[in-house]
Write an enzyme that holds these catalytic residues in place. Structure first.
Site, mmCIF file in Angstrom:
data_model
loop_
_atom_site.group_PDB
_atom_site.id
_atom_site.type_symbol
_atom_site.label_atom_id
_atom_site.label_comp_id
_atom_site.label_asym_id
_atom_site.label_seq_id
_atom_site.Cartn_x
_atom_site.Cartn_y
_atom_site.Cartn_z
ATOM 1 N N HIS A 123 0.844 -1.187 0.000
ATOM 2 C CA HIS A 123 0.000 0.000 0.000
ATOM 3 C C HIS A 123 0.885 1.245 0.000
ATOM 4 O O HIS A 123 2.120 1.152 0.078
ATOM 5 C CB HIS A 123 -0.945 -0.011 1.202
ATOM 6 N N ASP A 153 0.106 6.703 -3.705
ATOM 7 C CA ASP A 153 -1.097 6.280 -4.425
ATOM 8 C C ASP A 153 -1.492 7.283 -5.507
ATOM 9 O O ASP A 153 -1.648 6.927 -6.674
ATOM 10 C CB ASP A 153 -2.274 6.130 -3.458
#
Length: 383
Positions: A123, A153
């Site tokens: 992540h 991200d």
């Protein structure tokens, strides 16, 4: 709009790929989100603005074949899966580019298509860590911390991937050929942090984390709490700006340590904090607005759209459900983005419409539906 006529297929995924697709849609591309079928849950894509949804089961051969056919006339495919997933489905770039040499196949992953971690889960915080950037973030004597999941991200992933797609589209106007984009969030966030690498010899990062000018070490590059529990942000780096900050605070620079006296920074922080705590955020705005002291209010999401500057620039927009979101950026003078005001699409809402548009017959669609390869949100057809 600038990307009008560009056909994009976005395979449904988490945060970065939806942002990439939304950017392209905001600037005029026709973006179809290919959602999973059978549907097991509601869509988690909150960045579906301007997109349509096609629900398709890629794990079944007829579903994979349908996507291959869609890719034959698409310009862009955004693929967010881990390394090897698409190849197992027979949908890897070699196969699709053979059938459509003009296709731009954008692979958006955390670790990229090669390397030790290529098949590993991760992540934002993991990609940020591997890029080296996380090591620079955090206050003195605290662990490094990630600023939400914005950097890897969205900035290093979604935005960099969109940049790659638009660059490849431009190159295609000269070569007539598509290509594969390997967008790694690790490399993307490292790239946007180029300044950190390039400025190491300037002395900006010589001290431990949290003790440098731009990482919360300096009293003139910090946030301070006001008497009403709100905050102001101070970025008075240049000497002439720092002088205006000191003046606005009611201090005399002749009686203060030098601005760059590192040993005095902790003491100056406490002094400035005690002064900011004596007035409200609005009162400090009245003092500093119109100056070059580089003092601005820290606005909440509730306040940001109504701030005078943002209102004057129409920086925030509302959709038809009265939801507020940022206007697409940057602002183009001749072909600006015109974001959709409609709600985000339901999963499978446009399945039949999209398939018809891409050349499927009613009979073919009926067969895919009866075989449960595709889904409709609200089947209205005569299938």
């Amino acid at each position: 709009m600038a990307l009008s006529g560009v056909r994009v297929l976005e395979l449904a995924g988490l945060a970065p790929a939806p942002l990439c697709g939304m950017i392209l849609a905001d600037f005029g591309a026709s973006v179809v989100r290919v959602d999973r079928a059978p549907r097991s849950a509601v869509s988690t894509d909150v960045q579906g603005r301007g997109k349509r949804s096609l629900a398709l089961d890629l794990k079944r051969p007829p579903g994979a074949a349908a996507l291959r056919r869609l890719c034959c006339t698409a310009d862009v495919l955004i693929e967010p899966f881990r390394h090897g997933v698409m190849e197992k489905l027979g949908l890897g770039p070699d196969a699709l580019l053979q059938e459509n040499p003009r296709l731009i196949y954008a692979r958006l992953t955390g670790f990229g298509q090669t390397g030790k971690y290529a098949k590993s889960a991760g992540h934002d915080i993991n990609y940020l860590a591997l890029s080296g950037v996380l090591s620079k973030m955090g206050r003195k004597d605290e662990n490094p911390y990630a600023p939400l999941n914005l950097l890897a991200d969205f900035a290093g992933g979604g935005v960099i991937c969109a940049l790659g797609i638009i660059t490849a589209l431009y190159e295609r106007t000269k070569s007539g050929k598509g290509q594969i984009i390997d967008a790694s969030m690790v490399e993307g966030v490292a790239y946007i942090s180029s300044f950190l690498w390039k400025s190491q010899n300037l002395g900006l990062w010589n001290r431990p984390r949290g003790e440098n000018m731009l990482d919360s070490g300096a009293p003139f590059y910090e946030t301070y709490k006001t008497s009403d529990g709100k905050f102001v942000a101070v970025g008075a780096i240049e000497p002439q700006f720092y002088e205006q900050l000191i003046k606005g605070l009611g201090l005399d620079s002749d009686k203060l340590p030098s601005q760059l006296s590192f040993s005095d920074w902790p003491k100056m922080k406490k002094k400035i904090a005690s002064i900011f705590a004596q007035k409200t955020q609005a009162e400090w705005c009245n003092i500093f607005d119109g100056t070059d002291a580089c003092v601005t209010p820290v606005l909440s999401f509730d306040d940001v759209a109504s701030h005078q500057h943002n209102k004057q620039r129409r920086s925030f927009i509302r959709n038809d459900q009265e939801e507020i979101s940022p206007r697409p950026a940057p602002l183009l003078s001749r072909t600006p983005a015109v974001p959709s005001c409609k709600r985000d699409p339901f999963i499978g809402e446009h399945t039949e419409e999209v398939l018809l548009e891409y050349g499927f017959t009613k009979q073919e669609i009926a067969k895919l539906y009866s075989d449960k390869v595709i889904e409709f949100r609200n089947p209205k057809s005569n299938l």
